[in-house]
Write an enzyme that holds these catalytic residues in place. Structure first.
Site, PDB file in Angstrom:
ATOM      1  N   HIS A   1       0.850  -1.193   0.000  1.00  0.00           N
ATOM      2  CA  HIS A   1       0.000   0.000   0.000  1.00  0.00           C
ATOM      3  C   HIS A   1       0.877   1.231   0.000  1.00  0.00           C
ATOM      4  CE1 HIS A   1      -3.135   2.834   1.202  1.00  0.00           C
ATOM      5  NE2 HIS A   1      -3.966   1.926   0.738  1.00  0.00           N
TER       6      HIS A   1
ATOM      7  N   ASP B   1      -7.963  -5.397   0.204  1.00  0.00           N
ATOM      8  CA  ASP B   1      -8.440  -6.224  -0.904  1.00  0.00           C
ATOM      9  C   ASP B   1      -8.032  -7.684  -0.805  1.00  0.00           C
ATOM     10  OD1 ASP B   1      -9.750  -4.192  -2.234  1.00  0.00           O
ATOM     11  OD2 ASP B   1      -7.887  -3.450  -3.085  1.00  0.00           O
TER      12      ASP B   1
HETATM   13  N1  ACO Z   1       4.159  -7.605  -4.594  1.00  0.00           N
HETATM   14  C1  ACO Z   1       5.512  -7.592  -4.765  1.00  0.00           C
HETATM   15  N2  ACO Z   1       6.281  -6.492  -4.634  1.00  0.00           N
HETATM   16  C2  ACO Z   1       5.649  -5.348  -4.343  1.00  0.00           C
HETATM   17  C3  ACO Z   1       4.253  -5.279  -4.155  1.00  0.00           C
HETATM   18  C4  ACO Z   1       3.509  -6.467  -4.291  1.00  0.00           C
HETATM   19  N3  ACO Z   1       2.191  -6.464  -4.127  1.00  0.00           N
HETATM   20  N4  ACO Z   1       3.888  -4.004  -3.883  1.00  0.00           N
HETATM   21  C5  ACO Z   1       5.030  -3.296  -3.896  1.00  0.00           C
HETATM   22  N5  ACO Z   1       6.086  -4.094  -4.167  1.00  0.00           N
HETATM   23  C6  ACO Z   1       7.488  -3.685  -4.231  1.00  0.00           C
HETATM   24  C7  ACO Z   1       7.787  -2.958  -5.525  1.00  0.00           C
HETATM   25  O1  ACO Z   1       8.255  -3.833  -6.540  1.00  0.00           O
HETATM   26  C8  ACO Z   1       8.843  -1.975  -5.098  1.00  0.00           C
HETATM   27  O2  ACO Z   1      10.081  -2.644  -5.046  1.00  0.00           O
HETATM   28  P1  ACO Z   1      11.432  -1.854  -5.408  1.00  0.00           P
HETATM   29  O3  ACO Z   1      11.573  -0.780  -4.370  1.00  0.00           O
HETATM   30  O4  ACO Z   1      12.467  -2.903  -5.314  1.00  0.00           O
HETATM   31  O5  ACO Z   1      11.243  -1.315  -6.784  1.00  0.00           O
HETATM   32  C9  ACO Z   1       8.469  -1.621  -3.661  1.00  0.00           C
HETATM   33  O6  ACO Z   1       7.709  -2.745  -3.181  1.00  0.00           O
HETATM   34  C10 ACO Z   1       7.609  -0.350  -3.548  1.00  0.00           C
HETATM   35  O7  ACO Z   1       6.514  -0.467  -4.466  1.00  0.00           O
HETATM   36  P2  ACO Z   1       5.889   0.767  -5.251  1.00  0.00           P
HETATM   37  O8  ACO Z   1       5.145   0.253  -6.436  1.00  0.00           O
HETATM   38  O9  ACO Z   1       6.951   1.793  -5.488  1.00  0.00           O
HETATM   39  O10 ACO Z   1       4.907   1.301  -4.154  1.00  0.00           O
HETATM   40  P3  ACO Z   1       3.652   2.197  -4.430  1.00  0.00           P
HETATM   41  O11 ACO Z   1       3.383   2.894  -3.156  1.00  0.00           O
HETATM   42  O12 ACO Z   1       3.830   3.031  -5.641  1.00  0.00           O
HETATM   43  O13 ACO Z   1       2.518   1.129  -4.769  1.00  0.00           O
HETATM   44  C11 ACO Z   1       0.678  -0.332  -4.633  1.00  0.00           C
HETATM   45  C12 ACO Z   1       1.517   0.750  -3.913  1.00  0.00           C
HETATM   46  C13 ACO Z   1       0.244   0.159  -6.018  1.00  0.00           C
HETATM   47  C14 ACO Z   1      -0.584  -0.615  -3.813  1.00  0.00           C
HETATM   48  C15 ACO Z   1       1.540  -1.613  -4.756  1.00  0.00           C
HETATM   49  O14 ACO Z   1       1.904  -2.082  -3.479  1.00  0.00           O
HETATM   50  C16 ACO Z   1       0.833  -2.708  -5.556  1.00  0.00           C
HETATM   51  O15 ACO Z   1       0.898  -2.713  -6.779  1.00  0.00           O
HETATM   52  N6  ACO Z   1       0.130  -3.670  -4.835  1.00  0.00           N
HETATM   53  C17 ACO Z   1      -0.628  -4.678  -5.518  1.00  0.00           C
HETATM   54  C18 ACO Z   1      -1.962  -4.095  -5.968  1.00  0.00           C
HETATM   55  C19 ACO Z   1      -2.923  -3.857  -4.812  1.00  0.00           C
HETATM   56  O16 ACO Z   1      -3.122  -4.706  -3.951  1.00  0.00           O
HETATM   57  N7  ACO Z   1      -3.561  -2.672  -4.827  1.00  0.00           N
HETATM   58  C20 ACO Z   1      -4.550  -2.306  -3.837  1.00  0.00           C
HETATM   59  C21 ACO Z   1      -4.121  -1.123  -3.059  1.00  0.00           C
HETATM   60  S1  ACO Z   1      -5.284  -0.808  -1.772  1.00  0.00           S
HETATM   61  C22 ACO Z   1      -6.588  -0.103  -2.508  1.00  0.00           C
HETATM   62  O17 ACO Z   1      -6.546   0.531  -3.531  1.00  0.00           O
HETATM   63  C23 ACO Z   1      -7.855  -0.281  -1.859  1.00  0.00           C
END
Ligand code: ACO
Length: 428
Positions: free
Chosen positions: A306, A363
């Site tokens: 998140h 979720d």
């Molecule tokens: N699985 C594996 N790795 C992950 C995940 C994941 N679900 N989420 C983040 N990471 C990693 C990224 O690869 C990144 O790694 P790096 O630093 O080595 O590049 C690091 O963690 C940070 O991730 P970002 O994408 O930069 O974080 P951001 O804050 O932009 O993204 C998000 C947040 C979009 C929710 C992300 O965690 C994600 O894509 N999760 C899966 C989708 C999801 O569950 N979304 C629901 C969000 S809650 C809602 O809307 C109600």
């Protein structure tokens, strides 16, 4: 100037900017005069360090895993409140007294029907249309039917539009579902609760009476409360940005629905359940964990991570409990729930997830519950949109009532070509 200041040195010159303090949470550096004074912009794609507005509705402490609506912790609201109470709280700022709650509930209940001509719209969609496609279209179209609540300068009209949106969203979502399975639309029934009415419109048929199952009604109510608002998330910011130009509320909420649809936001509940089903059995979890950690693989664990929570999402905690209760009370043995729990256990002990502070979000478990209740995955995000409408209208009202409100208009770091002269086609 605020008590505390932040200094910025650009070349030879130094500038001071006031630090604004909220009631709780990090201070914000007030850079409104930065461009006028320095000629420089700030660069913050994804708004990771930017407060885009002032708001008194919802507070999140992502490190502690705390979510407060108007000061009340989400777990207390989920445990004790009704969805109408939470809607009143978000919009009006206080939990309603008994008579206020009765009036509010009465008002919402009396706005649940759709204009008869609007119902004709559904026939124009393909049967296999995604419910979110229908929601975007039908909610946007509300502005063509309810002209008497589109003058955003009139607080009374703004409130009527807000009531209409909250009231009609269950009808719109249920009709999207009914249309997809070829069953007749069910009209709202005013003696039922907001949630009970939605369940009947979704799962009832005109040929026989529909008994609302109290276990399902309770679970649905809690799910709606958990999704009601979440500060300045992507779809809420979209609603605010659309509204900042003076667009009517129905158009703004349609914009929010479009944003919510994406798999990185509201679409994650659908994606999470699809992922859990694809994993199928706990023995395949390590393979998926490895993929999630592989930089070359775009796969992510859906329902994990998140932008704000760097701790367990407090909504996910409640959701996990609802999943267990619903499966138990409805006597459903769903292997997907076992996969989810085991995946969570493994991920929470894995160095990659620990280091990046990736925890289950709301979720992760919601799909398991919604599936047990009988919703197809394609409806999951539509349910999220239904519940989030309350937050969207609360935030939209707050923005429009703010005397300092102006059109949202970010700037950019331009990296395209500098000025050049036009070249005729035969000379290129
Ligand atoms: N699985 C594996 N790795 C992950 C995940 C994941 N679900 N989420 C983040 N990471 C990693 C990224 O690869 C990144 O790694 P790096 O630093 O080595 O590049 C690091 O963690 C940070 O991730 P970002 O994408 O930069 O974080 P951001 O804050 O932009 O993204 C998000 C947040 C979009 C929710 C992300 O965690 C994600 O894509 N999760 C899966 C989708 C999801 O569950 N979304 C629901 C969000 S809650 C809602 O809307 C109600």
């Amino acid at each position: 100037m605020a008590d505390k200041t932040a200094s910025l040195t650009l070349g030879e010159k130094s500038y001071d900017y006031g630090l604004l303090s909220g009631s709780v949470g990090p201070d914000v550096v007030d850079i409104r005069k930065l461009y006028a004074q320095t000629g420089a912009f700030t660069y913050d794609p994804g708004f990771t360090s930017t407060a885009s507005c002032e708001s008194a509705i919802t507070y999140i402490d992502g490190d502690q895993g705390i979510l407060l609506h108007r000061g009340y912790p989400i777990d207390q609201l989920a445990e004790n409140s009704t969805f109408m109470e939470v809607a009143h709280l978000l919009i009006h700022g206080e939990l309603p007294k008994k008579d206020e709650l009765d009036t509010f509930t009465y008002t919402i209940t009396r706005h649940t029907m759709l204009h008869e001509q609007l119902i004709q719209f559904y026939r124009g969609f393909r049967r296999d249309a995604h419910p979110m496609a229908i929601m975007c279209g039908v909610v946007g179209a509300l502005s063509a039917f309810y002209h008497d609540s589109t003058d955003i300068t009139d607080p009374k009209q703004r409130m009527i539009a807000s009531h209409r949106l909250i009231a009609k969203m269950p009808t719109i979502a249920a009709m999207a579902y009914k249309y997809s399975i070829g069953q007749p639309f069910m009209l709202p029934q005013n003696n039922l609760s907001y949630t009970g009415n939605f369940l009947r419109m979704t799962f009832g048929v005109p040929a026989e009476p529909y008994e609302v199952n109290p276990i399902v009604e309770q679970a649905m109510r809690t799910i709606f409360i958990l999704h009601a608002d979440h500060e300045q998330n992507a779809s809420t910011s979209t609603v605010r940005l659309a509204g900042s130009s003076g667009a009517n509320p129905f158009a703004c909420i349609a914009a929010g629905i479009a944003c919510l649809w994406g798999p990185a936001h509201g679409g994650a509940n659908e994606a999470a359940l699809n992922m859990l089903r694809e994993i199928g059995t706990p023995d395949r979890i390590p393979e998926y964990i490895a993929r999630a950690k592989d930089k070359e693989d775009p796969f992510r664990l859906m329902g994990f991570g998140h932008r704000v929570y760097k701790n367990y999402d407090p909504r996910a905690k409640v959701m996990q409990k609802i999943a267990a209760d619903v499966l138990d009370q409805l006597d459903i043995d769903d292997p997907v729930f076992d996969v989810a729990r085991e995946l969570e256990r493994i991920a929470l002990h894995d160095e990659y997830f620990i280091e990046k502070k990736l925890y289950p979000n709301v979720d992760f478990y919601s799909g398991v519950v919604l599936s047990a209740i009988g919703f197809p995955t394609s409806m999951f995000t539509a349910l999220f949109a239904l519940a989030r409408t309350v937050g969207w209208v609360a935030q939209w009202n707050e923005m429009i009532s703010d005397p300092d409100q102006k059109i949202g208009r970010p700037r950019q770091l331009y990296t395209g070509p500098t000025q050049r002269d036009y070249v005729p086609v035969d000379k290129r």
